[in-house]
Design an enzyme around this catalytic site. Structure first.
Site, PDB file in Angstrom:
ATOM      1  CG  ASP A 173      -1.683   1.229   1.452  1.00 15.77           C
ATOM      2  OD1 ASP A 173      -1.809   2.016   0.485  1.00 15.77           O
ATOM      3  OD2 ASP A 173      -2.178   1.427   2.586  1.00 15.77           O
ATOM      4  CG  ASN A 217      -2.823   5.374  -1.200  1.00 16.88           C
ATOM      5  OD1 ASN A 217      -2.916   4.320  -0.567  1.00 16.88           O
ATOM      6  ND2 ASN A 217      -3.715   5.756  -2.090  1.00 16.88           N
ATOM      7  CG  ASP A 243      -5.831   3.387   0.350  1.00 15.33           C
ATOM      8  OD1 ASP A 243      -5.010   2.437   0.457  1.00 15.33           O
ATOM      9  OD2 ASP A 243      -6.418   3.642  -0.716  1.00 15.33           O
ATOM     10  CG  ASP A 269      -1.391   1.622  -3.788  1.00 18.78           C
ATOM     11  OD1 ASP A 269      -0.203   1.347  -4.031  1.00 18.78           O
ATOM     12  OD2 ASP A 269      -1.739   2.265  -2.777  1.00 18.78           O
ATOM     13  CG  ASP A 321      -7.015 -12.177 -13.458  1.00 20.46           C
ATOM     14  OD1 ASP A 321      -7.778 -12.813 -14.186  1.00 20.46           O
ATOM     15  OD2 ASP A 321      -6.637 -12.562 -12.337  1.00 20.46           O
ATOM     16  CG  HIS A 381      -6.576 -14.999  -6.111  1.00 16.11           C
ATOM     17  ND1 HIS A 381      -5.957 -15.544  -7.226  1.00 16.11           N
ATOM     18  CD2 HIS A 381      -7.851 -14.772  -6.455  1.00 16.11           C
ATOM     19  CE1 HIS A 381      -6.845 -15.624  -8.200  1.00 16.11           C
ATOM     20  NE2 HIS A 381      -7.995 -15.151  -7.766  1.00 16.11           N
ATOM     21  CG  ASP A 382      -9.319 -18.257  -6.476  1.00 20.23           C
ATOM     22  OD1 ASP A 382      -9.799 -17.273  -5.881  1.00 20.23           O
ATOM     23  OD2 ASP A 382      -9.310 -18.365  -7.711  1.00 20.23           O
TER      24      ASP A 382
END
Ligand code: NOJ
Length: 551
Positions: free
Chosen positions: A37, A39, A41, A45, A114, A342-343
């Site tokens: 990340d 920034n 938040d 990103d 993707d 990621h699955d």
């Protein structure tokens, strides 16, 4: 098995390329939301990816596959796209993406994006229009059907994430189909206008410089237009958690027209050079569908399935049974392999006990890097991360929440990447991360694994560098050897006059194997007990593995 043909000729018989860049490539998968990340938040990103490019380059991978960062309400964390040509503000801007491409290319790293063509978000403008009436210009862009006379959905199809694959829409007085969440309406990819829109999307990203596409759930792209009921699968019900698994999915997906659309895609992409395409293929028919979707060098380049992402632990039989289906003959495409993504639950947590972590992690990494095909490494796999623990109140994946605690467990694979062991949020974000860091994963943060001491990260880099330098490991034929021990897997990879012997002990015990294959010199051993150049041993420690160059 055939030797790979390295040279391609054009109509004038001139060499247009040597082996395409993607053949034998090692591809690093980034789940951008959880990578870095930039920034504060709490959400990873594209700028975060740029900032970590030197780290990625130091691994020695040839390409990055980025999970979706397109505009999306994030019902399925980006796999529900509401604008294919826009970046979701939580990930950055188009300028950020252009900069990522430029910076990656400067480091000789290709970018694969993707693409989700089986469904969109229910907030996509196409669906907003389609749902308005039965006769608007996009009325047939999605899969709509009338209810049965008693109001029930048109057939028995079930969605992957649970419940019927149909949702009622009062505007059209019809049901729409969704193979996944109801927020992911199924595109009608039979429709030529939809196909054109997909091709247009691909051209948009190619013109921005992308080098390839991972095609999400692409065997779900088309349905049987007669809407025939799926037959029951008649499985052992104690093993089943989803109604989806209680059916043979032969009508909601896997239609014969889909590979033909892949041909159309290929014809279009061939105009732009070596653009890599890889299909994600799930389901019972994965081996034959992988083959069909990549057949005859006129469809997609590659495909991967869930062979090593779910099911029983890795074993010598399993690897042999799976890889022997890929002989390189008969117009076959080029396979790709993933142990983690990621699955899926992290491989280390599925296949081995915590006390064997390091030995097992090295063994699996060497295995992944020696299978004939492309290798996907998922962020954190290079560190040997265990699967993340996520308390119920922190779960984000709708499937996990709905089926808790009998879930696919995807959130544990999506936790923030640990960069700094003792830093705030393991160095992932200065804000509150969208999912909490798992302290057990932070133990293995990048800053704990330096190049000056043995560690998984250093091991991964070295193994990658060996593979990169040796065509036998990247491109070679694969031949299995009889080891005389069910725990030990052995095969050779051969390319021209170069041959590697690859041996793996999947047991947590010391194992012997029938060692009758001539001599060789160790090039890579999974622990440091055997040095470079040592003669090949006939016995292996628990989870021992080696690559030996035949002499
Ligand atoms: C496969 C993706 O990898 C997964 O994350 C997603 O939920 C489904 N396809 C639906 O797009």
């Amino acid at each position: 098995m055939n030797v790979e043909t390295p040279i391609e000729l054009n109509a004038e018989n001139k060499q247009i390329s040597s082996t395409p860049w993607w053949k034998g490539a090692v591809i690093y998968q980034i789940y951008p939301r959880s990578f870095y990340d930039s920034n504060g938040d709490g959400v990873g990103d594209l700028r975060g990816c740029i900032e970590k490019l030197d780290y990625i380059a130091s691994l020695g991978v040839e390409a990055i596959w980025l999970s979706p960062f397109f505009q999306s309400p994030q019902a399925d964390y980006g796999y529900d796209i509401s604008d294919y040509k826009a970046i979701d503000p939580s990930f950055g801007t188009l300028q950020d993406f252009d900069d990522l491409i430029t910076e990656a290319h400067k480091r000789d790293i290709k970018i694969i994006i993707d693409q989700v063509y089986a469904h969109t978000s229910d907030q996509h403008a196409w669906f907003e229009e389609s749902r308005q009436s039965k006769n608007n210009p996009k009325a047939d862009w999605y899969v709509w059907a009338d209810p049965k006379i008693d109001g029930m959905p048109p057939n028995n199809w079930q969605s992957v994430f649970g419940g019927p694959a149909w949702e009622w829409d009062a505007r059209r007085q019809q049901y729409y189909m969704h193979n996944f969440l109801k927020e992911q309406p199924q595109l009608n990819v039979h429709n030529i206008e939809v196909q054109e829109a997909i091709l247009e999307t691909m051209r948009f990203w190619i013109k921005r410089g992308v080098d390839g596409f991972r095609m999400d759930a692409i065997n779900f792209a088309m349905h049987n237009r007669a809407l025939t009921d799926n037959p029951p699968a008649l499985l052992d019900m104690s093993r089943v958690t989803r109604p989806f698994d209680m059916q043979k999915r032969i009508h909601n997906q896997s239609q014969p027209e889909t590979p033909l659309f892949m041909e159309r895609i290929r014809q279009e992409l061939d105009k732009f050079g070596d653009i890599f395409t890889v299909a994600e293929i799930g389901g019972d028919e994965a081996p034959s569908e992988m083959r069909s979707y990549t057949a005859d060098n006129k469809r997609l380049n590659s495909a991967y399935s869930f062979d090593f992402l779910d099911g029983p632990p890795v074993s010598a039989d399993k690897v042999r049974g799976t890889l022997e289906k890929w002989t390189g003959e008969g117009g076959e495409g080029w396979p790709s392999w993933a142990f983690e993504n990621h699955d899926a639950r992290r491989a280390l947590s599925r296949w081995s006990a915590p006390e064997n972590r390091w030995d097992a992690a090295r063994c699996y990494m060497m295995l992944l890097l020696s299978l004939r095909g492309n290798a996907f490494i998922y962020q954190g796999e290079e560190l040997g991360l265990p699967h993340g623990e996520v308390a119920f109140e922190h779960l984000k994946d709708p499937e996990a929440i709905a089926n808790w605690p009998r879930t696919l467990g995807r959130d544990g694979a999506r936790l923030p990447m640990p960069w700094v062991k003792d830093g705030l949020n393991a160095g992932f974000s200065t804000g509150t991360p969208w999912m909490p860091v798992d302290p057990k994963q932070a133990e293995f943060a990048v800053d704990t694994q330096t190049d000056d001491a043995p560690c998984m990260l250093r091991f991964t880099k070295f193994a990658l560098s060996v593979r990169k330098k040796n065509k036998a490991l990247r491109l070679g034929n694969m031949n299995f050897l009889d080891t005389g021990n069910p725990s030990v897997l052995a095969f050779t990879r051969s390319y021209e006059d170069e041959q590697y012997l690859c041996v793996f002990n999947f047991s947590d015990k010391h194992s012997k194997w029938k060692h009758a294959v001539g001599s060789g010199h160790i090039v890579q051993f999974s622990d440091d007990s055997l040095s470079d150049g040592h003669e090949v041993p006939a016995d292996l420690p628990a989870y021992g593995a080696y690559w030996a160059k035949r002499v």
